[in-house]
Design a protein around this motif. Structure first.
Motif, PDB file in Angstrom:
ATOM      1  N   PRO A 149     -14.869 -14.397 -23.265  1.00  9.92           N
ATOM      2  CA  PRO A 149     -13.997 -13.693 -22.315  1.00  9.92           C
ATOM      3  C   PRO A 149     -14.802 -12.721 -21.451  1.00  9.92           C
ATOM      4  O   PRO A 149     -15.715 -12.059 -21.936  1.00  9.92           O
ATOM      5  CB  PRO A 149     -13.018 -12.947 -23.217  1.00  9.92           C
ATOM      6  CG  PRO A 149     -13.711 -12.820 -24.544  1.00  9.92           C
ATOM      7  CD  PRO A 149     -14.583 -14.034 -24.669  1.00  9.92           C
ATOM      8  N   VAL A 150     -14.455 -12.656 -20.176  1.00  3.48           N
ATOM      9  CA  VAL A 150     -15.080 -11.710 -19.259  1.00  3.48           C
ATOM     10  C   VAL A 150     -14.180 -10.487 -19.170  1.00  3.48           C
ATOM     11  O   VAL A 150     -13.038 -10.573 -18.709  1.00  3.48           O
ATOM     12  CB  VAL A 150     -15.296 -12.338 -17.867  1.00  3.48           C
ATOM     13  CG1 VAL A 150     -15.925 -11.322 -16.923  1.00  3.48           C
ATOM     14  CG2 VAL A 150     -16.161 -13.585 -17.973  1.00  3.48           C
ATOM     15  N   ARG A 151     -14.702  -9.340 -19.601  1.00  7.69           N
ATOM     16  CA  ARG A 151     -13.879  -8.140 -19.746  1.00  7.69           C
ATOM     17  C   ARG A 151     -13.814  -7.291 -18.472  1.00  7.69           C
ATOM     18  O   ARG A 151     -12.964  -6.411 -18.350  1.00  7.69           O
ATOM     19  CB  ARG A 151     -14.427  -7.288 -20.899  1.00  7.69           C
ATOM     20  CG  ARG A 151     -14.540  -8.058 -22.218  1.00  7.69           C
ATOM     21  CD  ARG A 151     -13.213  -8.116 -22.936  1.00  7.69           C
ATOM     22  NE  ARG A 151     -12.873  -6.797 -23.445  1.00  7.69           N
ATOM     23  CZ  ARG A 151     -13.284  -6.327 -24.632  1.00  7.69           C
ATOM     24  NH1 ARG A 151     -14.038  -7.076 -25.424  1.00  7.69           N
ATOM     25  NH2 ARG A 151     -12.917  -5.131 -25.028  1.00  7.69           N
ATOM     26  N   GLY A 152     -14.737  -7.518 -17.552  1.00  9.16           N
ATOM     27  CA  GLY A 152     -14.750  -6.735 -16.319  1.00  9.16           C
ATOM     28  C   GLY A 152     -16.027  -6.985 -15.551  1.00  9.16           C
ATOM     29  O   GLY A 152     -16.985  -7.598 -16.075  1.00  9.16           O
ATOM     30  N   LEU A 153     -16.071  -6.526 -14.312  1.00 11.18           N
ATOM     31  CA  LEU A 153     -17.282  -6.652 -13.504  1.00 11.18           C
ATOM     32  C   LEU A 153     -17.424  -5.431 -12.618  1.00 11.18           C
ATOM     33  O   LEU A 153     -16.451  -4.757 -12.286  1.00 11.18           O
ATOM     34  CB  LEU A 153     -17.260  -7.937 -12.663  1.00 11.18           C
ATOM     35  CG  LEU A 153     -16.260  -8.047 -11.504  1.00 11.18           C
ATOM     36  CD1 LEU A 153     -16.781  -7.413 -10.210  1.00 11.18           C
ATOM     37  CD2 LEU A 153     -15.915  -9.497 -11.247  1.00 11.18           C
ATOM     38  N   VAL A 173     -18.012 -10.363 -22.632  1.00 13.64           N
ATOM     39  CA  VAL A 173     -19.143 -10.004 -21.791  1.00 13.64           C
ATOM     40  C   VAL A 173     -18.623  -9.259 -20.574  1.00 13.64           C
ATOM     41  O   VAL A 173     -17.445  -9.344 -20.218  1.00 13.64           O
ATOM     42  CB  VAL A 173     -19.965 -11.233 -21.340  1.00 13.64           C
ATOM     43  CG1 VAL A 173     -20.583 -11.950 -22.530  1.00 13.64           C
ATOM     44  CG2 VAL A 173     -19.107 -12.197 -20.508  1.00 13.64           C
ATOM     45  N   TRP A 174     -19.519  -8.519 -19.953  1.00 13.24           N
ATOM     46  CA  TRP A 174     -19.243  -7.810 -18.715  1.00 13.24           C
ATOM     47  C   TRP A 174     -20.239  -8.293 -17.668  1.00 13.24           C
ATOM     48  O   TRP A 174     -21.420  -8.503 -17.974  1.00 13.24           O
ATOM     49  CB  TRP A 174     -19.353  -6.306 -18.919  1.00 13.24           C
ATOM     50  CG  TRP A 174     -18.268  -5.749 -19.783  1.00 13.24           C
ATOM     51  CD1 TRP A 174     -17.111  -5.147 -19.387  1.00 13.24           C
ATOM     52  CD2 TRP A 174     -18.224  -5.753 -21.220  1.00 13.24           C
ATOM     53  NE1 TRP A 174     -16.355  -4.771 -20.467  1.00 13.24           N
ATOM     54  CE2 TRP A 174     -17.010  -5.126 -21.610  1.00 13.24           C
ATOM     55  CE3 TRP A 174     -19.094  -6.210 -22.218  1.00 13.24           C
ATOM     56  CZ2 TRP A 174     -16.640  -4.969 -22.940  1.00 13.24           C
ATOM     57  CZ3 TRP A 174     -18.722  -6.059 -23.553  1.00 13.24           C
ATOM     58  CH2 TRP A 174     -17.521  -5.439 -23.905  1.00 13.24           C
ATOM     59  N   LEU A 175     -19.775  -8.465 -16.441  1.00 16.04           N
ATOM     60  CA  LEU A 175     -20.626  -8.965 -15.371  1.00 16.04           C
ATOM     61  C   LEU A 175     -21.146  -7.810 -14.524  1.00 16.04           C
ATOM     62  O   LEU A 175     -20.396  -6.899 -14.169  1.00 16.04           O
ATOM     63  CB  LEU A 175     -19.858  -9.936 -14.474  1.00 16.04           C
ATOM     64  CG  LEU A 175     -19.259 -11.183 -15.124  1.00 16.04           C
ATOM     65  CD1 LEU A 175     -18.593 -12.055 -14.055  1.00 16.04           C
ATOM     66  CD2 LEU A 175     -20.321 -11.969 -15.881  1.00 16.04           C
ATOM     67  N   GLY A 176     -22.421  -7.870 -14.211  1.00 16.24           N
ATOM     68  CA  GLY A 176     -23.031  -6.946 -13.265  1.00 16.24           C
ATOM     69  C   GLY A 176     -23.569  -7.723 -12.081  1.00 16.24           C
ATOM     70  O   GLY A 176     -24.311  -8.697 -12.260  1.00 16.24           O
ATOM     71  N   LEU A 177     -23.202  -7.325 -10.864  1.00 21.79           N
ATOM     72  CA  LEU A 177     -23.636  -8.003  -9.642  1.00 21.79           C
ATOM     73  C   LEU A 177     -24.505  -7.053  -8.836  1.00 21.79           C
ATOM     74  O   LEU A 177     -24.123  -5.907  -8.586  1.00 21.79           O
ATOM     75  CB  LEU A 177     -22.429  -8.433  -8.802  1.00 21.79           C
ATOM     76  CG  LEU A 177     -21.364  -9.275  -9.521  1.00 21.79           C
ATOM     77  CD1 LEU A 177     -20.214  -9.584  -8.579  1.00 21.79           C
ATOM     78  CD2 LEU A 177     -21.971 -10.547 -10.052  1.00 21.79           C
ATOM     79  N   ALA A 218     -19.278  -1.381 -15.844  1.00 20.08           N
ATOM     80  CA  ALA A 218     -18.035  -2.131 -16.021  1.00 20.08           C
ATOM     81  C   ALA A 218     -17.489  -1.936 -17.425  1.00 20.08           C
ATOM     82  O   ALA A 218     -16.280  -1.769 -17.620  1.00 20.08           O
ATOM     83  CB  ALA A 218     -18.280  -3.615 -15.749  1.00 20.08           C
ATOM     84  N   ARG A 219     -18.374  -1.915 -18.401  1.00 23.25           N
ATOM     85  CA  ARG A 219     -17.927  -1.727 -19.781  1.00 23.25           C
ATOM     86  C   ARG A 219     -17.404  -0.318 -20.010  1.00 23.25           C
ATOM     87  O   ARG A 219     -16.481  -0.092 -20.794  1.00 23.25           O
ATOM     88  CB  ARG A 219     -19.079  -2.006 -20.743  1.00 23.25           C
ATOM     89  CG  ARG A 219     -18.550  -2.292 -22.144  1.00 23.25           C
ATOM     90  CD  ARG A 219     -19.539  -1.955 -23.198  1.00 23.25           C
ATOM     91  NE  ARG A 219     -18.836  -1.267 -24.287  1.00 23.25           N
ATOM     92  CZ  ARG A 219     -19.440  -0.726 -25.307  1.00 23.25           C
ATOM     93  NH1 ARG A 219     -20.750  -0.755 -25.381  1.00 23.25           N
ATOM     94  NH2 ARG A 219     -18.761  -0.119 -26.247  1.00 23.25           N
TER      95      ARG A 219
END
Length: 498
Positions: A80-84, A15-19, A436-437
């Protein structure tokens, strides 16, 4: 506080995080490669408003971010968190030291106390602003920096931080670069991709105060151990330079093709579109960000929006008012719905104030008048973009909290005379997950795999004429008050007859 979770399709899929750091809340989403939101959470923010002043406490940004991320990560589980990547409000800045300790409050995107500094910046950098096609306004970050430095003279440790790089810095445990999207309102030269050192020096800004700048989508650090403990985001997670909230919403909505536009109806109204050339605006109210793929993202942020509803109808049941308003005939009664004093787009009027044309019969009529007012300003924004020669006939999407009100969206579609597409989960945070992706491939490739569930709201032709009449009445009133330029007034009238 809001939270949500969705059933995962595979526990080991990344997954990718968006803030998204908004005016009223911080939101964190975890999205998979198709854009499906696996988990999300939000925490509220508080503001201090007084006249032209609008401040928030930077410590509150961090505490809300850690809480929202912690709740989201508790649902993500073993994925797993691939990026943010992170977006924030455009033009919100503070002074801090090199250890990320705030020296000032955060001056928010519409804080307009730096009017004198804006005039000075316009004069000193006149040649640069003419070349770039815009000029600083009192609410922009560059005049705010000058204002802050007058109140807090710089030392060798003083740094200007945008809301975005303050928080990416906290995540990384050190100062990080800011993306060029957030740096635009600080005077960053998008053509030369540099700070205009001659203008900066002439304005008396000390060397070293301004941050390093990179393009959106550039890796700028990794989540440090201390921040991992605070947020639940794994240490070492890549941090990818983001964009402003308006640009992020455009990405999340699928606004990629030249001529397509997205309107974010949140606390205020923000428009963002795609062109293959930068627009030059003699009024300086439309400015163009650089898209990660090389196109331009022109747009602007009005001072009208849904934020006025809490001011005028804070104790009322808005769902009830919406239901009752939708059952009544449409009228020309309209409120010019400024959230705070002064307008920024589609015209600049520091002294503009809220007013109502006509007399509402009751609270329901007063509520409907505000919804129409926002719709009319949105139409005026597109009239101005058309006057500048922008392509405006492509797809039009709408996001933000106001877009979830179907009746309001129908009023807006009717006032605009075109369908409005409402994407699900296409908020700024989702746009940042997409960005992020894209750091692992390209924005175009990442966008192709995003699956968007949308609803299209059609205009209600029976109400078109009365809404046009109300719109032109508001246009004339804005012109009579000396706020709306004659050229735009005439263009809005002429375009309404096409």
């Amino acid at each position: 506080m809001t939270t949500s979770a969705h059933t995962p399709t595979g526990t080991d899929e990344g997954v990718w995080l968006g803030l998204d750091i908004g005016t009223q809340s911080v939101r964190c989403v975890a999205a998979d490669r198709t854009g499906t939101v696996v988990a999300s959470a939000a925490r509220p923010l508080r503001s201090h408003r007084e006249g032209r002043r609008h401040e928030q406490d930077p410590a509150q940004w961090w505490s809300a971010l850690t809480a929202a991320c912690g709740k989201t990560m508790s649902t993500v589980g073993s994925r797993p968190v691939r990026g943010l990547s992170l977006c924030a409000t455009s033009g919100t800045v503070l002074l801090a030291d090199t250890d990320l300790r705030p020296l000032t409050p955060g001056l928010m995107y519409d804080d307009a106390r730096a009017a004198d500094e804006a005039a000075h910046a316009v004069e000193v950098g006149a040649e640069l602003w003419q070349a770039l096609g815009y000029r600083p306004q009192a609410s922009w970050a560059l005049p705010k920096l000058l204002w802050l430095l007058r109140q807090h003279p710089a030392t060798a440790e003083t740094r200007l931080l945008h809301q975005a790089d303050y928080l990416t810095g906290k995540l990384a445990g050190r100062l990080t670069a800011v993306d060029s999207s957030h740096a635009l309102k600080t005077g960053y030269d998008l053509d030369g991709e540099r700070w205009p050192t001659d203008v900066v020096a002439a304005l008396g800004i000390p060397e070293g105060v301004l941050p390093e700048v990179v393009r959106p989508g550039t890796p700028i650090g990794e989540v440090c151990r201390a921040s991992a403990d605070a947020t639940g985001i794994p240490a070492g997670t890549p941090i990818i330079a983001g964009m402003t909230d308006g640009c992020a919403a455009a990405l999340g909505s699928g606004t990629f093709a030249v001529g397509s536009w997205n309107t974010v109806l949140g606390t205020t109204l923000v428009l963002k579109g795609v062109t293959d050339r930068r627009l030059h605006d003699p009024l300086g109210v439309v400015y163009s960000h650089r898209a990660p793929d090389g196109n331009w993202l022109p747009g602007g942020a009005s001072s009208v929006g849904a934020g006025v509803l809490s001011d005028l109808f804070g104790d009322s049941d808005l769902d009830r008012l919406t239901t009752l308003a939708s059952d009544r005939p449409t009228t020309t009664v309209v409120t010019y719905p400024l959230v705070s004093r002064g307008e920024r787009f589609p015209f600049v009027a520091p002294d503009a104030e809220r007013f109502t044309l006509g007399t509402p019969k009751d609270e329901v009529d007063a509520y409907a008048a505000v919804l129409r007012g926002v719709a009319f300003v949105e139409r005026l924004c597109f009239d101005y973009l058309d006057l500048l020669g922008a392509p405006v006939d492509g797809t039009l999407t709408t996001t933000g909290g106001g877009a979830r009100n179907h009746y309001w969206t129908r009023v807006r579609a009717t006032a605009l005379g075109r369908p409005l597409t409402v994407p699900r989960d296409a908020d700024p945070a989702v746009g940042m997950a997409l960005l992020a992706r894209s750091a692992e491939s390209s924005l175009a490739e990442a966008a192709r795999e995003f699956v968007r569930d949308t609803e299209t709201v059609e205009p209600q032709n029976a109400d078109a004429d009365v809404l046009t009449e109300g719109y032109l009445t508001l246009v004339d009133a804005l012109h009579e008050r000396g706020w709306l330029p004659t050229e735009l007034t005439d263009h809005a009238r002429n375009r309404s007859t096409r």
